[in-house]
Motif scaffolding. Structure first.
Motif, mmCIF file in Angstrom:
data_model
loop_
_atom_site.group_PDB
_atom_site.id
_atom_site.type_symbol
_atom_site.label_atom_id
_atom_site.label_comp_id
_atom_site.label_asym_id
_atom_site.label_seq_id
_atom_site.Cartn_x
_atom_site.Cartn_y
_atom_site.Cartn_z
ATOM 1 N N LYS A 50 -0.584 22.449 -8.891
ATOM 2 C CA LYS A 50 -0.889 22.078 -7.501
ATOM 3 C C LYS A 50 -2.180 21.279 -7.423
ATOM 4 O O LYS A 50 -3.192 21.658 -7.997
ATOM 5 C CB LYS A 50 -1.021 23.353 -6.649
ATOM 6 C CG LYS A 50 -1.317 23.119 -5.191
ATOM 7 C CD LYS A 50 -0.075 22.712 -4.471
ATOM 8 C CE LYS A 50 -0.369 22.561 -2.988
ATOM 9 N NZ LYS A 50 0.298 21.426 -2.412
ATOM 10 N N LEU A 51 -2.132 20.153 -6.725
ATOM 11 C CA LEU A 51 -3.334 19.349 -6.465
ATOM 12 C C LEU A 51 -3.924 19.753 -5.129
ATOM 13 O O LEU A 51 -3.187 19.996 -4.176
ATOM 14 C CB LEU A 51 -2.974 17.855 -6.387
ATOM 15 C CG LEU A 51 -2.870 17.074 -7.678
ATOM 16 C CD1 LEU A 51 -2.456 15.645 -7.380
ATOM 17 C CD2 LEU A 51 -4.168 17.089 -8.437
ATOM 18 N N LEU A 87 3.528 12.153 -4.770
ATOM 19 C CA LEU A 87 4.037 11.523 -5.991
ATOM 20 C C LEU A 87 3.136 11.807 -7.189
ATOM 21 O O LEU A 87 3.616 12.075 -8.295
ATOM 22 C CB LEU A 87 4.181 10.011 -5.788
ATOM 23 C CG LEU A 87 5.275 9.562 -4.816
ATOM 24 C CD1 LEU A 87 5.137 8.079 -4.514
ATOM 25 C CD2 LEU A 87 6.652 9.895 -5.369
ATOM 26 N N LEU A 88 1.815 11.756 -6.956
ATOM 27 C CA LEU A 88 0.864 12.049 -8.030
ATOM 28 C C LEU A 88 1.014 13.486 -8.503
ATOM 29 O O LEU A 88 1.010 13.760 -9.715
ATOM 30 C CB LEU A 88 -0.573 11.784 -7.566
ATOM 31 C CG LEU A 88 -1.674 12.096 -8.579
ATOM 32 C CD1 LEU A 88 -1.517 11.239 -9.834
ATOM 33 C CD2 LEU A 88 -3.043 11.899 -7.955
ATOM 34 N N GLU A 89 1.185 14.405 -7.579
ATOM 35 C CA GLU A 89 1.353 15.815 -7.952
ATOM 36 C C GLU A 89 2.628 16.007 -8.785
ATOM 37 O O GLU A 89 2.610 16.724 -9.795
ATOM 38 C CB GLU A 89 1.388 16.686 -6.694
ATOM 39 C CG GLU A 89 1.411 18.163 -6.996
ATOM 40 C CD GLU A 89 1.235 19.027 -5.763
ATOM 41 O OE1 GLU A 89 1.358 20.252 -5.924
ATOM 42 O OE2 GLU A 89 0.973 18.506 -4.661
ATOM 43 N N GLU A 90 3.703 15.349 -8.385
ATOM 44 C CA GLU A 90 4.963 15.454 -9.145
ATOM 45 C C GLU A 90 4.802 14.858 -10.553
ATOM 46 O O GLU A 90 5.248 15.446 -11.538
ATOM 47 C CB GLU A 90 6.089 14.733 -8.402
ATOM 48 C CG GLU A 90 6.525 15.417 -7.125
ATOM 49 C CD GLU A 90 7.462 14.551 -6.290
ATOM 50 O OE1 GLU A 90 8.041 13.574 -6.830
ATOM 51 O OE2 GLU A 90 7.621 14.853 -5.095
ATOM 52 N N THR A 149 -7.727 15.406 -4.784
ATOM 53 C CA THR A 149 -7.810 14.027 -4.312
ATOM 54 C C THR A 149 -8.536 14.024 -2.974
ATOM 55 O O THR A 149 -8.573 15.032 -2.269
ATOM 56 C CB THR A 149 -6.416 13.394 -4.116
ATOM 57 O OG1 THR A 149 -5.703 14.118 -3.119
ATOM 58 C CG2 THR A 149 -5.629 13.381 -5.407
ATOM 59 N N MET A 150 -9.115 12.871 -2.656
ATOM 60 C CA MET A 150 -9.802 12.696 -1.366
ATOM 61 C C MET A 150 -9.288 11.392 -0.780
ATOM 62 O O MET A 150 -9.349 10.354 -1.441
ATOM 63 C CB MET A 150 -11.313 12.630 -1.583
ATOM 64 C CG MET A 150 -12.099 12.359 -0.331
ATOM 65 S SD MET A 150 -12.046 13.805 0.737
ATOM 66 C CE MET A 150 -13.338 13.410 1.859
ATOM 67 N N LYS A 185 0.826 -1.212 0.000
ATOM 68 C CA LYS A 185 0.000 0.000 0.000
ATOM 69 C C LYS A 185 0.856 1.257 0.000
ATOM 70 O O LYS A 185 0.385 2.327 0.337
ATOM 71 C CB LYS A 185 -0.922 -0.001 1.227
ATOM 72 C CG LYS A 185 -2.008 -1.040 1.150
ATOM 73 C CD LYS A 185 -2.938 -0.907 2.331
ATOM 74 C CE LYS A 185 -4.055 -1.921 2.257
ATOM 75 N NZ LYS A 185 -4.977 -1.806 3.372
ATOM 76 N N SER A 186 2.135 1.123 -0.377
ATOM 77 C CA SER A 186 3.025 2.281 -0.369
ATOM 78 C C SER A 186 2.562 3.307 -1.399
ATOM 79 O O SER A 186 1.862 2.979 -2.360
ATOM 80 C CB SER A 186 4.463 1.853 -0.678
ATOM 81 O OG SER A 186 4.605 1.549 -2.056
ATOM 82 N N GLY A 187 2.974 4.550 -1.183
ATOM 83 C CA GLY A 187 2.617 5.610 -2.111
ATOM 84 C C GLY A 187 3.118 5.331 -3.516
ATOM 85 O O GLY A 187 2.415 5.558 -4.504
ATOM 86 N N GLN A 188 4.353 4.797 -3.635
ATOM 87 C CA GLN A 188 4.935 4.515 -4.948
ATOM 88 C C GLN A 188 4.167 3.404 -5.656
ATOM 89 O O GLN A 188 3.886 3.503 -6.849
ATOM 90 C CB GLN A 188 6.420 4.137 -4.804
ATOM 91 C CG GLN A 188 7.130 3.991 -6.135
ATOM 92 C CD GLN A 188 7.170 5.289 -6.939
ATOM 93 O OE1 GLN A 188 7.486 6.351 -6.426
ATOM 94 N NE2 GLN A 188 6.842 5.195 -8.219
ATOM 95 N N ASP A 189 3.813 2.344 -4.924
ATOM 96 C CA ASP A 189 3.049 1.251 -5.544
ATOM 97 C C ASP A 189 1.655 1.714 -5.967
ATOM 98 O O ASP A 189 1.134 1.286 -6.992
ATOM 99 C CB ASP A 189 2.935 0.050 -4.592
ATOM 100 C CG ASP A 189 4.246 -0.723 -4.489
ATOM 101 O OD1 ASP A 189 5.112 -0.548 -5.364
ATOM 102 O OD2 ASP A 189 4.394 -1.498 -3.527
ATOM 103 N N THR A 190 1.062 2.604 -5.187
ATOM 104 C CA THR A 190 -0.249 3.145 -5.550
ATOM 105 C C THR A 190 -0.137 3.956 -6.826
ATOM 106 O O THR A 190 -0.982 3.844 -7.729
ATOM 107 C CB THR A 190 -0.820 4.010 -4.406
ATOM 108 O OG1 THR A 190 -0.854 3.233 -3.203
ATOM 109 C CG2 THR A 190 -2.218 4.499 -4.717
ATOM 110 N N LEU A 191 0.914 4.768 -6.944
ATOM 111 C CA LEU A 191 1.124 5.548 -8.159
ATOM 112 C C LEU A 191 1.362 4.625 -9.352
ATOM 113 O O LEU A 191 0.815 4.859 -10.439
ATOM 114 C CB LEU A 191 2.298 6.513 -8.002
ATOM 115 C CG LEU A 191 2.600 7.391 -9.227
ATOM 116 C CD1 LEU A 191 1.429 8.321 -9.520
ATOM 117 C CD2 LEU A 191 3.877 8.178 -9.019
#
Length: 157
Positions: A86-87, A56-59, A42-43, A4-10
């Motif tokens: 900007k998100l 990460l998504l914003e980048e 995002t929510m 569930k890491s941020g990178q894996d989600t991206l």
């Protein structure tokens, strides 16, 4: 997803967008890029992995915006660049409220058990395990007097 890491989600989101492109390969535009560029907010919950994903998504989205705008990106001021890249990240507070309600219910139940030899209840059929009388009263009133107070059966006649 692997984790569930941020990178894996991206990476999962990128995979989904790639699948969308694959399915729409016969059109003239890249659908996934259009979708990504139209994400403005995002929510999520306040988990650290979710916050990492948001960053990460914003980048990643900023890179796509830069590619999409080309030279026009470099002609903008830093404030203009930030305003379009900007998100907005909104965080759900429901988990915190649920935990507070559970903690309050547990405390009230302990106080009720210490205050009464047997919990005063007219019809034991209404008793719910691990629910305090106060919580039961609030739930019953919500069901009886509030539109949508009970998500299962609505308002009593």
């Amino acid at each position: 997803m692997v984790t569930k890491s941020g990178q894996d989600t991206l990476e999962s989101l990128k995979s989904i967008l790639s699948d969308i492109d694959h399915v729409s390969q016969f059109s003239e535009n890249v659908v996934s890029k259009t979708i990504l560029l139209n994400i403005m907010s995002t929510m999520s919950d306040r988990a650290a992995t979710q916050q990492k994903f948001n960053n990460l998504l914003e980048e990643y989205r900023k890179i796509m915006i830069m590619e999409n705008l080309g030279e026009a990106w470099f002609e903008m001021t830093e404030d203009e660049q930030m305003s379009i890249s900007k998100l907005n990240n909104f965080f759900c507070g429901l988990h915190a409220l649920v935990h507070m309600a559970e903690a309050a219910n547990s405390c009230i139940k302990v106080v009720e058990e210490a205050s009464f030899e047997s919990v005063p209840i007219f019809d034991p059929g209404f008793k719910v395990p691990n629910e305090s009388g106060t919580t039961r009263l609030l739930r019953t009133c919500s069901k009886a007097f509030s539109m949508g107070g009970d998500e299962k059966s609505g308002v009593y006649g």
